[in-house]
Design a protein around this motif. Structure first.
Motif, PDB file in Angstrom:
ATOM      1  N   LYS A  33     -22.414   2.212   8.361  1.00 23.59           N
ATOM      2  CA  LYS A  33     -21.367   2.927   9.083  1.00 23.59           C
ATOM      3  C   LYS A  33     -19.983   2.667   8.509  1.00 23.59           C
ATOM      4  O   LYS A  33     -19.014   3.339   8.889  1.00 23.59           O
ATOM      5  N   SER A  34     -19.876   1.707   7.615  1.00 25.02           N
ATOM      6  CA  SER A  34     -18.559   1.297   7.127  1.00 25.02           C
ATOM      7  C   SER A  34     -17.928   2.290   6.167  1.00 25.02           C
ATOM      8  O   SER A  34     -16.724   2.216   5.912  1.00 25.02           O
ATOM      9  N   ALA A  35     -18.712   3.226   5.627  1.00 20.31           N
ATOM     10  CA  ALA A  35     -18.177   4.161   4.633  1.00 20.31           C
ATOM     11  C   ALA A  35     -17.020   4.991   5.187  1.00 20.31           C
ATOM     12  O   ALA A  35     -16.142   5.411   4.430  1.00 20.31           O
ATOM     13  N   LYS A  36     -16.992   5.217   6.504  1.00 21.39           N
ATOM     14  CA  LYS A  36     -15.903   6.013   7.068  1.00 21.39           C
ATOM     15  C   LYS A  36     -14.554   5.316   6.940  1.00 21.39           C
ATOM     16  O   LYS A  36     -13.503   5.957   7.015  1.00 21.39           O
ATOM     17  N   TYR A  37     -14.581   4.011   6.728  1.00 19.21           N
ATOM     18  CA  TYR A  37     -13.340   3.260   6.588  1.00 19.21           C
ATOM     19  C   TYR A  37     -12.970   2.974   5.130  1.00 19.21           C
ATOM     20  O   TYR A  37     -11.974   2.300   4.877  1.00 19.21           O
ATOM     21  N   PHE A  38     -13.743   3.496   4.197  1.00 17.27           N
ATOM     22  CA  PHE A  38     -13.432   3.275   2.780  1.00 17.27           C
ATOM     23  C   PHE A  38     -12.019   3.746   2.424  1.00 17.27           C
ATOM     24  O   PHE A  38     -11.300   3.051   1.697  1.00 17.27           O
ATOM     25  N   PRO A  39     -11.589   4.933   2.902  1.00 20.17           N
ATOM     26  CA  PRO A  39     -10.209   5.341   2.602  1.00 20.17           C
ATOM     27  C   PRO A  39      -9.168   4.377   3.166  1.00 20.17           C
ATOM     28  O   PRO A  39      -8.133   4.152   2.530  1.00 20.17           O
ATOM     29  N   LEU A  40      -9.436   3.796   4.333  1.00 21.64           N
ATOM     30  CA  LEU A  40      -8.494   2.831   4.906  1.00 21.64           C
ATOM     31  C   LEU A  40      -8.416   1.561   4.057  1.00 21.64           C
ATOM     32  O   LEU A  40      -7.350   0.968   3.915  1.00 21.64           O
ATOM     33  N   ILE A  41      -9.544   1.169   3.503  1.00 16.62           N
ATOM     34  CA  ILE A  41      -9.526   0.028   2.586  1.00 16.62           C
ATOM     35  C   ILE A  41      -8.686   0.387   1.364  1.00 16.62           C
ATOM     36  O   ILE A  41      -7.964  -0.450   0.822  1.00 16.62           O
ATOM     37  N   GLY A  42      -8.780   1.641   0.940  1.00 15.77           N
ATOM     38  CA  GLY A  42      -7.928   2.106  -0.148  1.00 15.77           C
ATOM     39  C   GLY A  42      -6.459   1.969   0.212  1.00 15.77           C
ATOM     40  O   GLY A  42      -5.619   1.628  -0.638  1.00 15.77           O
ATOM     41  N   TRP A  43      -6.120   2.224   1.481  1.00 19.83           N
ATOM     42  CA  TRP A  43      -4.737   2.053   1.923  1.00 19.83           C
ATOM     43  C   TRP A  43      -4.281   0.605   1.763  1.00 19.83           C
ATOM     44  O   TRP A  43      -3.156   0.344   1.351  1.00 19.83           O
ATOM     45  N   LEU A  44      -5.162  -0.330   2.114  1.00 18.31           N
ATOM     46  CA  LEU A  44      -4.819  -1.746   1.987  1.00 18.31           C
ATOM     47  C   LEU A  44      -4.519  -2.107   0.534  1.00 18.31           C
ATOM     48  O   LEU A  44      -3.531  -2.782   0.239  1.00 18.31           O
ATOM     49  N   VAL A  45      -5.388  -1.646  -0.358  1.00 23.24           N
ATOM     50  CA  VAL A  45      -5.191  -1.911  -1.783  1.00 23.24           C
ATOM     51  C   VAL A  45      -3.886  -1.275  -2.253  1.00 23.24           C
ATOM     52  O   VAL A  45      -3.108  -1.894  -2.996  1.00 23.24           O
ATOM     53  N   ALA A  46      -3.627  -0.041  -1.812  1.00 22.78           N
ATOM     54  CA  ALA A  46      -2.398   0.661  -2.192  1.00 22.78           C
ATOM     55  C   ALA A  46      -1.169  -0.074  -1.669  1.00 22.78           C
ATOM     56  O   ALA A  46      -0.159  -0.211  -2.373  1.00 22.78           O
ATOM     57  N   GLY A  47      -1.245  -0.548  -0.426  1.00 24.75           N
ATOM     58  CA  GLY A  47      -0.108  -1.251   0.166  1.00 24.75           C
ATOM     59  C   GLY A  47       0.230  -2.531  -0.575  1.00 24.75           C
ATOM     60  O   GLY A  47       1.407  -2.836  -0.826  1.00 24.75           O
ATOM     61  N   ILE A  48      -0.794  -3.293  -0.940  1.00 13.93           N
ATOM     62  CA  ILE A  48      -0.578  -4.531  -1.687  1.00 13.93           C
ATOM     63  C   ILE A  48      -0.003  -4.230  -3.067  1.00 13.93           C
ATOM     64  O   ILE A  48       0.922  -4.900  -3.540  1.00 13.93           O
ATOM     65  N   SER A  49      -0.536  -3.195  -3.717  1.00 13.77           N
ATOM     66  CA  SER A  49      -0.037  -2.807  -5.041  1.00 13.77           C
ATOM     67  C   SER A  49       1.412  -2.346  -4.955  1.00 13.77           C
ATOM     68  O   SER A  49       2.251  -2.694  -5.813  1.00 13.77           O
ATOM     69  N   TRP A  50       1.724  -1.566  -3.931  1.00 12.10           N
ATOM     70  CA  TRP A  50       3.080  -1.049  -3.751  1.00 12.10           C
ATOM     71  C   TRP A  50       4.072  -2.173  -3.494  1.00 12.10           C
ATOM     72  O   TRP A  50       5.158  -2.215  -4.094  1.00 12.10           O
ATOM     73  N   LEU A  51       3.718  -3.092  -2.608  1.00 15.80           N
ATOM     74  CA  LEU A  51       4.606  -4.205  -2.295  1.00 15.80           C
ATOM     75  C   LEU A  51       4.874  -5.054  -3.537  1.00 15.80           C
ATOM     76  O   LEU A  51       6.018  -5.466  -3.791  1.00 15.80           O
ATOM     77  N   THR A  52       3.841  -5.269  -4.322  1.00 15.43           N
ATOM     78  CA  THR A  52       4.001  -6.024  -5.569  1.00 15.43           C
ATOM     79  C   THR A  52       4.952  -5.295  -6.511  1.00 15.43           C
ATOM     80  O   THR A  52       5.832  -5.907  -7.128  1.00 15.43           O
ATOM     81  N   TYR A  53       4.780  -3.980  -6.621  1.00 15.69           N
ATOM     82  CA  TYR A  53       5.639  -3.180  -7.496  1.00 15.69           C
ATOM     83  C   TYR A  53       7.094  -3.269  -7.062  1.00 15.69           C
ATOM     84  O   TYR A  53       7.996  -3.486  -7.895  1.00 15.69           O
ATOM     85  N   VAL A  54       7.360  -3.105  -5.773  1.00 13.92           N
ATOM     86  CA  VAL A  54       8.735  -3.100  -5.273  1.00 13.92           C
ATOM     87  C   VAL A  54       9.428  -4.434  -5.544  1.00 13.92           C
ATOM     88  O   VAL A  54      10.573  -4.473  -6.004  1.00 13.92           O
ATOM     89  N   VAL A  55       8.750  -5.521  -5.272  1.00 17.80           N
ATOM     90  CA  VAL A  55       9.341  -6.840  -5.465  1.00 17.80           C
ATOM     91  C   VAL A  55       9.631  -7.105  -6.943  1.00 17.80           C
ATOM     92  O   VAL A  55      10.740  -7.523  -7.318  1.00 17.80           O
ATOM     93  N   PHE A  56       8.655  -6.839  -7.796  1.00 14.75           N
ATOM     94  CA  PHE A  56       8.851  -7.086  -9.225  1.00 14.75           C
ATOM     95  C   PHE A  56       9.869  -6.125  -9.822  1.00 14.75           C
ATOM     96  O   PHE A  56      10.613  -6.490 -10.742  1.00 14.75           O
ATOM     97  N   SER A  57       9.909  -4.891  -9.320  1.00 13.56           N
ATOM     98  CA  SER A  57      10.859  -3.912  -9.835  1.00 13.56           C
ATOM     99  C   SER A  57      12.293  -4.331  -9.531  1.00 13.56           C
ATOM    100  O   SER A  57      13.196  -4.148 -10.355  1.00 13.56           O
ATOM    101  N   LYS A  58      12.503  -4.889  -8.366  1.00 18.40           N
ATOM    102  CA  LYS A  58      13.853  -5.303  -7.962  1.00 18.40           C
ATOM    103  C   LYS A  58      14.323  -6.532  -8.731  1.00 18.40           C
ATOM    104  O   LYS A  58      15.483  -6.611  -9.158  1.00 18.40           O
ATOM    105  N   TYR A  59      13.441  -7.493  -8.934  1.00 19.90           N
ATOM    106  CA  TYR A  59      13.881  -8.775  -9.469  1.00 19.90           C
ATOM    107  C   TYR A  59      13.563  -8.994 -10.948  1.00 19.90           C
ATOM    108  O   TYR A  59      14.116  -9.905 -11.571  1.00 19.90           O
ATOM    109  N   ILE A  60      12.666  -8.177 -11.532  1.00 18.90           N
ATOM    110  CA  ILE A  60      12.303  -8.399 -12.936  1.00 18.90           C
ATOM    111  C   ILE A  60      12.489  -7.130 -13.769  1.00 18.90           C
ATOM    112  O   ILE A  60      13.346  -7.059 -14.630  1.00 18.90           O
TER     113      ILE A  60
END
Length: 270
Positions: A33-60
């Motif tokens: 039944k977990s497949a319905k939440y696969f896109p939401l897991i994608g959101w988590l991965v996207a959010g972590i990637s985005w936050l990393t990008y923003v921090v490194f973009s500002k300071y490095i």
């Protein structure tokens, strides 16, 4: 509600290396039944990637920020999808029969085709992600809040990661799983095809970010779907269906297709 939360954490445990509550286990019922939440897991991965990008973009710097965001996504998933893509490159690049392809795919060692494939797709992803922030409307009038400046970029990452994982759910629904299912780590989610209701929920989650974007960007889902369909046709021709590695390859390829489609739309239409 408690059951749904447990199913969500089961999806998180299956697709990422993120910590989950101790009561989360590899229950076949919940994995199915977990497949319905696969896109939401994608959101988590996207959010972590985005936050990393923003921090490194500002300071490095931007280039390092993009590399850091890609690495953050890989670490979050444990290279789950990248590994599948590399295995497919090795298997379909070096095998000429169904038996040979499946044998190579099960081999844990990485071959020449896999190395070339990983270098190629990560390089393309880097170049695509370097282009996308240039077109985001938030940067036309940047504010002092660096996080607000990349709001559109976040939505695009949510859409890319969510929709690309949705393509795998459709594959599970409409195509047959092959190889030795009893020895496969994907057995619990492939032993029973997702219901129409589950597919509808996954689709709603995957397409939700588009509600906050320019409606014309939703067109990018079409080439993603066509690419996934062609990939499945190819897999079916050679091995009679798909494997867990094929699902990883579909996610990686359709994510790239999304970025390319968005860049084309911005350049020539928006």
């Amino acid at each position: 509600m408690k059951k749904e939360i447990r199913i969500f954490f089961t999806a998180m445990m299956f697709l990422t290396r993120l910590p989950v509550p101790q009561y989360t286990d590899h229950s076949q019922e919940y994995l199915e039944k977990s497949a319905k939440y696969f896109p939401l897991i994608g959101w988590l991965v996207a959010g972590i990637s985005w936050l990393t990008y923003v921090v490194f973009s500002k300071y490095i710097g931007e280039d390092i920020a993009i590399i850091a965001s890609i690495i953050a996504g890989i670490l979050t998933t444990g290279a789950f999808h990248e590994d599948g893509f590399a295995d497919c490159c090795d298997a379909f690049g070096g095998g000429w029969t169904k038996e040979k392809i499946l044998t190579i795919m099960k081999d844990s060692r990485l071959g020449t085709f896999g190395v070339i494939g990983l270098i190629s797709i990560l390089s393309v992803k880097f170049l695509m992600l370097k282009e996308i922030p240039k077109f985001t409307p938030d940067l036309s009038a940047p504010s002092v809040n660096v996080f607000a400046n990349y709001g559109q970029f976040l939505l695009l990452l949510l859409a890319a990661h969510g929709a690309s994982r949705l393509m795998g759910v459709y594959t599970i629904r409409f195509y047959d799983y092959v190889t030795d299912i009893d020895a496969s780590k994907a057995k619990p989610i492939t032993s029973r095809k997702p219901s129409a209701g589950l597919l509808a929920v996954a689709t709603i989650f995957a397409l939700a970010p588009f509600a906050l974007l320019d409606y014309r960007l939703s067109i990018a889902v079409i080439p993603m779907a066509l690419t996934a369909w062609q990939a499945n046709v190819y897999f079916k021709k050679w091995i009679g269906g798909y494997t867990g590695d094929c699902l990883g390859a579909i996610q990686q390829i359709t994510e790239i297709v999304f970025y390319l489609s968005v860049i084309i739309l911005w350049r020539y239409w928006l």
